[in-house]
Design a protein around this motif. Structure first.
Motif: not given
Length: 290
Positions: A206-217
């Motif tokens: 329901x919620x995606x949190x992107x916190x990797x440090x990779x452009x366009x992941x």
């Protein structure tokens, strides 16, 4: 469908105005001015920018801001001695040591040395332990900002499935715990570089949190229509502009709501540092937190 933009810059302004009002009342009623000390070691350009931003925001909130800039060849012993001095300084309610440190310095003993009552960056293992057992003192600033953004956007976390991509101690790991606390009640999947079929995992969220440090992941095919996307990534593109971890333009046509980069999570990180400092000032003097 075009996603609703979750404006972190506007929310940060609102929260900082409230913090400034609280600081004004704290001074008037109790003669207390919260104080934040930021320590910068070396000449890292990004770190200098971040510390400068924190300094300006602290002063604008009416707090005491102390910047301590040390040369890049500062020894471990000298840095630890400085932290000891700040721990004992009654004017200082919050201490942060800007990361990354020069390679010859070990950040872990420094974080462990910071008085837990002044650990407004929430990196001391004691602070992390309190969070893990469900009785937090301070919340890590970036995850704290994510929670504020979700609340502001009216996103109900109770019973929701949140997929966090990235397991760092700064964002992914503490956020995963925060979202499972009583009152948040989310079901959390903590994904990472070893997760099999990351797209399939993200499509269940329901919620995606992107916190990797990779452009366009995170691409549009990895998110189910209508899901909320929170982009914590801060990367420099080939043109030097700041970009996140998600394909923002593509996801605008899929997600129900999305944070931009810049102007999303970033402004909230500094804002929640101010909130933690305010709470530390009250707690250190036996006043209830608000």
């Amino acid at each position: 469908m075009t996603a609703r933009i979750i404006d972190g810059k506007a929310l940060a302004q609102q929260v900082r105005a409230r913090i400034a009002d609280d600081v004004t009342r704290l001074k008037a009623e109790h003669g207390i001015q919260p104080g934040l000390a930021a320590v910068l070691v070396g000449e890292d350009p990004a770190s200098k920018v971040y510390v400068g931003m924190k300094h300006r925001a602290t002063e604008e909130a009416g707090m005491l801001s102390r910047q301590v800039v040390l040369p890049s060849d500062t020894s471990q012993a000298d840095l630890e001695g400085l932290v000891d001095d700040l721990n004992a300084d009654e004017q200082i309610d919050g201490i942060l040591v800007q990361l990354p440190l020069p390679e010859h310095l070990d950040p872990q003993p420094i974080q462990e040395l910071i008085d837990p009552g002044k650990d407004v960056d929430a990196l001391n293992p004691y602070t992390a332990g309190r969070l893990a057992v469900g009785d937090p003192t301070f919340l890590s600033c970036t995850p704290y900002g994510v929670l504020e953004l979700l609340d502001h956007a009216g996103v109900e976390t109770a019973g929701s499935h949140v997929v966090i991509v990235g397991r760092s101690n700064l964002v992914g790991r503490p956020l995963s715990v925060m979202l499972t606390l009583k009152g948040r009640d989310a079901t959390v999947t903590l994904a990472h570089s070893r997760t099999r079929d990351l797209g399939a995992v993200c499509r269940t969220a329901d919620v995606v949190v992107a916190a990797v440090g990779r452009i366009g992941l995170i691409t549009p095919d990895m998110v189910r229509p209508g899901a909320v996307v929170i982009d914590v990534g801060t990367n420099r593109g080939e043109d030097g502009k700041l970009v996140g971890d998600v394909d923002f333009e593509g996801l605008r046509e899929v997600a129900g709501a999305i944070t931009p980069v810049p102007g999303g999570v970033g402004p909230m990180t500094v804002t929640m540092l101010l909130q933690n400092t305010l709470e530390a000032a009250r707690a250190r003097r036996g006043l209830p937190r608000r």
